[in-house]
Design a protein around this motif. Structure first.
Motif: not given
Length: 485
Positions: A395, A398-400, A402-403
């Protein structure tokens, strides 16, 4: 007006004359030379007093120093009392510090000798004064810190150990440690103040501004307490002596770098070792990434020398002492160790299942779906600790990155390199390099040399837990029907 260290803030067991002089001097920002000029006492005499070489100064010397420090009546009386007690205060302080030892680990350390040697030498020599050990929950950060602290204590450094509330700790604390409360006080001093509940206000441009303490707490590196004085008892206890402060399980986002910087300036012998899930990312921080234990390749010759195998065998002996480490069982143990990527907490949980199944069955479950094995059968808290830690780490990405984890989970369970990351994400190589670095720091991937090239592997612990669907809440209609009933 009294300035500097007050007698109420200093333990009588540690209030040696030199410690008090140094504490007062640092509080009002004087160098030894400046104090010498103000008191007409030589720099050498002041230096000898602060280092404990001179324990019984003459009464007029104490008076002149008190005048130079501009002490009030109470602080002056404490200084004169310390001078009268002479060597007793220095001896008491020395004996007190000698008893400051780290907690006692419950199990021997396996496979971390190289890491412990590096950490101990960097901290002992003073080459690094702030080291943060990061890694996935359950990877062994606390056990490595315990070993490092024990080595430094054996080398003569007192150890102040603080374990953050809620941190799982596989050790026996020293209940009789005279400075346990001091370590707690120091840890509290380094925490950022709680932010106020008042919401920020927006400017005409749409940007939000924070007022008061929240504005300070929100600045880079956590500068929340520029004017906060270091604990007087810590200055009095340590002085110029080398010492180690361990903050085990710290939340670096809640630490105040300004206060730590001042503490390191005023205590030149202090070193700080932090264990955390994520780095502090402050100037001067030495980031130490801790990967799981080395596990053997599944297609190699089984060996009991691999650290992950040795660790798993030690846990198997506790659950099933009847299992003999012969060639057949070593093959199963090696595959379990490799299937769980050498992650210590996962290996300990898997070994607990041998009370209800045999080794080949355990191996089959690991190779099929290891998620159920991550709950320790004899300790219900270990499973939730590991699951919560992995979830918290994912959680926090960062978004990158985590994707990228989601794409790796959907791909085959195999090693990958930077070219594969570029192919999976379609992003430029520099972006992919930064994402891989973020995953390494988070501990969700580990370097792999199984094929003799620079590659990485997503931990199967992460793959298994990331794939677990969240608990399904009842549908609104069902809730309404239940309420009506």
């Amino acid at each position: 007006m009294t300035t500097g260290l007050s007698p109420e803030g200093t333990s009588t067991a540690t209030a040696a004359i030199g410690v008090l002089i140094r504490g007062h001097r640092l509080r009002i920002g004087l160098t030894q030379r400046e104090l010498a000029d103000l008191s007409t006492i030589s720099v050498r005499a002041i230096r000898d007093l602060e280092k404990g070489k001179a324990l019984r100064p003459r009464a007029d010397t104490v008076r002149l120093i008190a005048d130079g420090l501009r002490l009030g009546p109470r602080a002056r009386a404490a200084l004169e009392d310390a001078a009268r007690r002479g060597s007793q205060g220095g001896a008491g302080r020395h004996q007190l510090l000698e008893r400051c030892a780290p907690p006692v680990p419950l199990h021997p350390m396996i496979g971390r000798q190289a890491e412990a040697t590096v950490l101990a030498e960097e901290l002992r020599s003073g080459a690094e004064r702030l080291i943060t050990v990061v890694g996935l929950s359950g990877v062994g950060k606390t056990r490595l810190a315990l070993e490092t602290a024990a080595r430094l204590h054996d080398a003569g450094l007192p150890v102040l150990w603080h374990t953050a509330p809620g941190t799982a700790s596989d050790c026996l604390p020293h209940d009789g440690d005279p400075l346990t409360a001091l370590a707690t006080t120091c840890a509290a001093h380094l925490r950022l103040p709680d932010r106020p509940t008042a919401p920020p206000h927006a400017t005409e441009s749409g940007t939000q501004h924070l007022d008061g303490p929240e504005a300070a707490a929100g600045t880079p590196y956590g500068f929340g307490g520029r004017d906060a004085q270091p604990p007087a008892e810590l200055l009095a206890a340590l002085g110029d002596r080398d010492a180690l402060l361990v903050l085990d399980g710290a939340d670096c986002a809640r630490l105040d770098f300004a206060r730590l910087s001042r503490l390191l300036r005023e205590l030149p012998g202090l070193r700080v070792l932090v264990t955390a899930d994520a780095p502090w990312d402050v100037p001067g921080e030495r980031l130490f990434l801790l990967a799981p234990l080395d596990a053997p390749r599944p297609d190699g010759t089984p060996s009991a020398d691999a650290p992950a195998v040795r660790f798993l065998l030690s846990r198997i002996r506790r659950a099933r002492p009847d299992i003999v480490a012969d060639e057949r069982s070593l093959g199963d143990v090696a595959r379990v160790a490799h299937g769980l990527d050498g992650h210590p907490l996962a290996l300990a949980a898997a070994a607990s299942w041998l009370t209800v199944c045999d080794l080949p069955t355990l191996r089959g479950i690991v190779e099929t779906d290891p998620a159920p094995l991550l709950d320790h059968l004899s300790d219900g808290t270990s499973g939730s600790h590991l699951r919560d830690g992995v979830t918290r780490t994912l959680d926090g990405l960062p978004a990158g990155p985590r994707d990228l984890v989601a794409r790796l989970c959907a791909a085959a369970d195999a090693d990958f390199d930077l070219d594969e990351v570029v192919r999976l994400t379609g992003r430029p190589l520099p972006d992919c390099g930064r994402m891989v670095r973020a995953l390494l720091i988070g501990g969700v991937i580990r370097p792999s040399t199984d094929h003799g090239r620079s590659a990485f592997r997503l931990l199967r612990v992460v793959r298994a837990l990331a794939a677990i669907p969240p608990a399904i809440s009842p549908a609104p209609a069902a809730v309404a029907a239940s309420a009506a009933a």
